[in-house]
Design a protein around this motif. Sequence first.
Motif, PDB file in Angstrom:
ATOM      1  N   ASN A  16      -2.605  17.863  -4.835  1.00  0.00           N
ATOM      2  CA  ASN A  16      -1.177  17.585  -4.985  1.00  0.00           C
ATOM      3  C   ASN A  16      -0.861  16.096  -5.074  1.00  0.00           C
ATOM      4  O   ASN A  16       0.301  15.697  -5.010  1.00  0.00           O
ATOM      5  N   LEU A  17      -1.904  15.281  -5.212  1.00  0.00           N
ATOM      6  CA  LEU A  17      -1.777  13.826  -5.396  1.00  0.00           C
ATOM      7  C   LEU A  17      -0.897  13.167  -4.312  1.00  0.00           C
ATOM      8  O   LEU A  17      -0.097  12.273  -4.602  1.00  0.00           O
ATOM      9  N   LEU A  18      -1.077  13.625  -3.081  1.00  0.00           N
ATOM     10  CA  LEU A  18      -0.261  13.081  -1.987  1.00  0.00           C
ATOM     11  C   LEU A  18      -0.532  11.605  -1.713  1.00  0.00           C
ATOM     12  O   LEU A  18       0.339  10.887  -1.234  1.00  0.00           O
ATOM     13  N   GLU A  19      -1.734  11.122  -2.057  1.00  0.00           N
ATOM     14  CA  GLU A  19      -2.019   9.714  -1.772  1.00  0.00           C
ATOM     15  C   GLU A  19      -1.238   8.768  -2.689  1.00  0.00           C
ATOM     16  O   GLU A  19      -1.183   7.568  -2.436  1.00  0.00           O
ATOM     17  N   ALA A  20      -0.590   9.293  -3.710  1.00  0.00           N
ATOM     18  CA  ALA A  20       0.234   8.457  -4.588  1.00  0.00           C
ATOM     19  C   ALA A  20       1.656   8.303  -4.051  1.00  0.00           C
ATOM     20  O   ALA A  20       2.417   7.461  -4.537  1.00  0.00           O
ATOM     21  N   GLU A  21       2.015   9.095  -3.046  1.00  0.00           N
ATOM     22  CA  GLU A  21       3.381   9.022  -2.506  1.00  0.00           C
ATOM     23  C   GLU A  21       3.587   7.729  -1.719  1.00  0.00           C
ATOM     24  O   GLU A  21       2.706   7.286  -0.976  1.00  0.00           O
ATOM     25  N   PRO A  22       4.771   7.103  -1.863  1.00  0.00           N
ATOM     26  CA  PRO A  22       5.057   5.841  -1.178  1.00  0.00           C
ATOM     27  C   PRO A  22       4.906   5.923   0.360  1.00  0.00           C
ATOM     28  O   PRO A  22       4.407   4.988   0.975  1.00  0.00           O
ATOM     29  N   ALA A  23       5.306   7.037   0.945  1.00  0.00           N
ATOM     30  CA  ALA A  23       5.210   7.168   2.406  1.00  0.00           C
ATOM     31  C   ALA A  23       3.746   7.127   2.853  1.00  0.00           C
ATOM     32  O   ALA A  23       3.405   6.513   3.867  1.00  0.00           O
ATOM     33  N   PHE A  24       2.869   7.772   2.081  1.00  0.00           N
ATOM     34  CA  PHE A  24       1.445   7.745   2.413  1.00  0.00           C
ATOM     35  C   PHE A  24       0.888   6.332   2.255  1.00  0.00           C
ATOM     36  O   PHE A  24       0.121   5.854   3.095  1.00  0.00           O
ATOM     37  N   GLU A  83       2.415   3.552   2.609  1.00  0.00           N
ATOM     38  CA  GLU A  83       2.888   2.722   3.726  1.00  0.00           C
ATOM     39  C   GLU A  83       2.072   2.998   4.991  1.00  0.00           C
ATOM     40  O   GLU A  83       1.682   2.072   5.701  1.00  0.00           O
ATOM     41  N   GLN A  84       1.804   4.282   5.255  1.00  0.00           N
ATOM     42  CA  GLN A  84       0.973   4.633   6.415  1.00  0.00           C
ATOM     43  C   GLN A  84      -0.428   4.060   6.268  1.00  0.00           C
ATOM     44  O   GLN A  84      -1.011   3.551   7.223  1.00  0.00           O
ATOM     45  N   MET A  85      -0.967   4.140   5.064  1.00  0.00           N
ATOM     46  CA  MET A  85      -2.306   3.622   4.800  1.00  0.00           C
ATOM     47  C   MET A  85      -2.360   2.115   5.011  1.00  0.00           C
ATOM     48  O   MET A  85      -3.325   1.597   5.586  1.00  0.00           O
ATOM     49  N   LYS A  86      -1.320   1.423   4.599  1.00  0.00           N
ATOM     50  CA  LYS A  86      -1.262  -0.035   4.774  1.00  0.00           C
ATOM     51  C   LYS A  86      -1.278  -0.383   6.265  1.00  0.00           C
ATOM     52  O   LYS A  86      -2.015  -1.276   6.697  1.00  0.00           O
ATOM     53  N   LYS A  87      -0.492   0.345   7.056  1.00  0.00           N
ATOM     54  CA  LYS A  87      -0.441   0.080   8.497  1.00  0.00           C
ATOM     55  C   LYS A  87      -1.780   0.393   9.161  1.00  0.00           C
ATOM     56  O   LYS A  87      -2.244  -0.359  10.028  1.00  0.00           O
TER      57      LYS A  87
END
Length: 195
Positions: free
Chosen positions: A59-67, A69-73
């Motif tokens: 479902n390409l969830l890693e392209a979502e902005p919320a993901f 942002e979490q990944m950056k943190k």
Amino acid sequence: MENKILATVNGQPITEADVTEFLAGLGQRGQAYDNPQGRAMILTQLINSRLFLIDAQRNLLEAEPAFKEQMKKMKENLLTNYAVEKLIAGVTVTDAEAEKFYQENPDKFAGEETVNASHILVSTEEEAKDVLAKIKAGEITFEDAAKQYSSCPSKDEGGCLGDFGRGQMVPEFDKAVFAMAEGEITEEPVKTQVG
């Protein structure tokens, strides 16, 4: 044995080593799961995790902005932890240096005042005076009196409440205990809202 394949999800194996690694990540809590039933539960969890990963990827969830942002943190936290670990790995302190610091900084190691006290909890002042008189007369030890007369669960330990600091007990009891000398028994019973 560690490489034994326990399950396969979308062509990817889950091995005995994966379960063991998960257990190790639980620390001391992992000991409770280090049995056949616990390992089966962990295997189920690892299978479910793989299924969620597959669904997220489809479902390409890693392209979502919320993901993102979490990944950056998470990346920032991991990098910070890694930098601290690298810094600490290069630091050595001898026993002599530690002892010197301890001696030169006693205020940093001083804890709050604590006591170790025992009590006998009864419901009436009359009963308290009767038990106290028996103890003072040597008819019964404090510990045995606690076991026989106290309504507090501490009676199983001879009335011992263990170590505690100021303000952790009801005010009347707290005041009495911190005013006593080591090994002393109160002259009069202490009345509190509990007994």
